[in-house]
Design an enzyme around this catalytic site. Sequence first.
Site, short mmCIF file in Angstrom:
data_model
loop_
_atom_site.label_atom_id
_atom_site.label_comp_id
_atom_site.label_asym_id
_atom_site.label_seq_id
_atom_site.Cartn_x
_atom_site.Cartn_y
_atom_site.Cartn_z
N SER A 1 -0.83 -1.07 -10.12
CA SER A 1 -0.38 -0.75 -8.76
C SER A 1 0.66 0.37 -8.74
O SER A 1 1.58 0.39 -9.54
CB SER A 1 0.22 -2.00 -8.10
OG SER A 1 0.78 -1.65 -6.84
N SER B 1 2.49 0.79 -6.09
CA SER B 1 3.50 0.38 -5.10
C SER B 1 4.92 0.30 -5.67
O SER B 1 5.85 0.77 -5.02
CB SER B 1 3.10 -0.95 -4.46
OG SER B 1 1.93 -0.78 -3.69
N LYS C 1 -5.76 -10.82 -0.70
CA LYS C 1 -5.55 -10.33 0.67
C LYS C 1 -6.14 -11.24 1.75
O LYS C 1 -5.62 -11.28 2.87
CB LYS C 1 -6.12 -8.91 0.81
CG LYS C 1 -5.33 -7.89 0.01
CD LYS C 1 -6.01 -6.53 -0.04
CE LYS C 1 -5.52 -5.65 1.07
NZ LYS C 1 -5.80 -4.22 0.81
N ASN D 1 -2.13 -7.23 3.93
CA ASN D 1 -1.58 -6.53 2.76
C ASN D 1 -0.04 -6.50 2.78
O ASN D 1 0.57 -6.00 1.85
CB ASN D 1 -2.14 -5.10 2.66
CG ASN D 1 -1.57 -4.19 3.74
OD1 ASN D 1 -1.13 -4.66 4.79
ND2 ASN D 1 -1.58 -2.90 3.49
N ASP E 1 -3.26 -1.26 6.38
CA ASP E 1 -4.23 -0.33 5.79
C ASP E 1 -4.80 0.63 6.83
O ASP E 1 -4.96 1.83 6.57
CB ASP E 1 -5.37 -1.08 5.10
CG ASP E 1 -4.95 -1.65 3.74
OD1 ASP E 1 -4.05 -1.08 3.11
OD2 ASP E 1 -5.52 -2.67 3.33
N GLY F 1 -13.77 -4.60 2.05
CA GLY F 1 -12.49 -4.89 2.71
C GLY F 1 -11.83 -3.66 3.30
O GLY F 1 -11.32 -3.69 4.43
N ALA F 2 -11.85 -2.55 2.58
CA ALA F 2 -11.23 -1.32 3.09
C ALA F 2 -11.97 -0.82 4.33
O ALA F 2 -11.37 -0.32 5.27
CB ALA F 2 -11.23 -0.24 2.00
N TYR G 1 -8.25 7.76 -4.64
CA TYR G 1 -7.33 8.86 -4.99
C TYR G 1 -7.28 9.10 -6.50
O TYR G 1 -6.40 9.81 -6.99
CB TYR G 1 -5.93 8.62 -4.42
CG TYR G 1 -5.28 7.33 -4.80
CD1 TYR G 1 -4.51 7.22 -5.95
CD2 TYR G 1 -5.43 6.20 -4.00
CE1 TYR G 1 -3.93 6.03 -6.31
CE2 TYR G 1 -4.84 5.00 -4.35
CZ TYR G 1 -4.08 4.93 -5.51
OH TYR G 1 -3.50 3.74 -5.86
N GLY H 1 -7.29 10.53 -0.57
CA GLY H 1 -6.94 9.14 -0.31
C GLY H 1 -5.51 8.75 -0.62
O GLY H 1 -5.07 7.65 -0.26
#
Length: 276
Positions: A18, A20, A69, A90, A106, A134-135, A222, A243
């Site tokens: 991740s 994040s 999620k 999320n 998202d 999901g996206a 990305y 992305g």
Amino acid sequence: MTHRIPMAGVLGAPVAHSQSPKLHGYWLRRYGIEGHYVPIHVEQSDLEEVIRAMPKMGFVGANVTIPHKEAVLGLADIVTDRAALIGAANTLIFRSDGKLHADNTDGFGFTENLRANSDWDPKAGPAAVLGAGGASRAVIASLIEMGVPEIRLSNRTRTRSDALRHEFGTKISVVEWVNAGDMLDGATTVINTTALGMVGQEELKINLDKLSPKAVVTDIVYTPLRTKLLEDAAAIGCQTVDGLGMLLYQAVPGFERWFGTRPEVDAATRDHILNT
């Protein structure tokens, strides 16, 4: 009352990949905020126990990634309309009244990325969406919210596209995967929500003959930053948006709720994620 340093993190399995922690850590330092953001590997069987314990440990919230999620919705006391519509969250906020608040940012990340990096007008014409995972749900929900007149959807497994059409309504028309190139005819927004074209995945094979140079084309992948789809679309004359911005912008609302400062997504932020 003792001073507590606010903490947040990302829950997933696996979670080591991740971006994040790098992103939130950068913002914490940049704005001089006393706080921490950590990766937390949690197996599904331990999810509820971990989430219930987090506020007691000083956590003010968390991001949630694969595979949790959907499951977190069942643990939340308050679920935003967006998260309910998408069927996944999320972003979690541990409120001072003890209630767990679940949101999905998202779609916000997706639309903000397009608005910031192109002359995107969602109402200009149809959107073509590749993928029904999901996206895709988050993207479709945000496209509808932004007033896109028509959404053309194609997925390798048709039943998943049909399920989304059933759920989101008649604004969606389903196109067979073998004919996905046909749905680009007249489309002003083109979005790849699949992992095709990503490092280590199969190539995205789609005929771009009907793609208009006036279309805005984006890929939520990305890695690589410039996918073959974006390269080919740019060669046709389209505005293309990578992305990475979606990842950066989806993090903004959570950071603001947890740490009290709205972070800016700029060239320095992008550079930090790409080059450190």
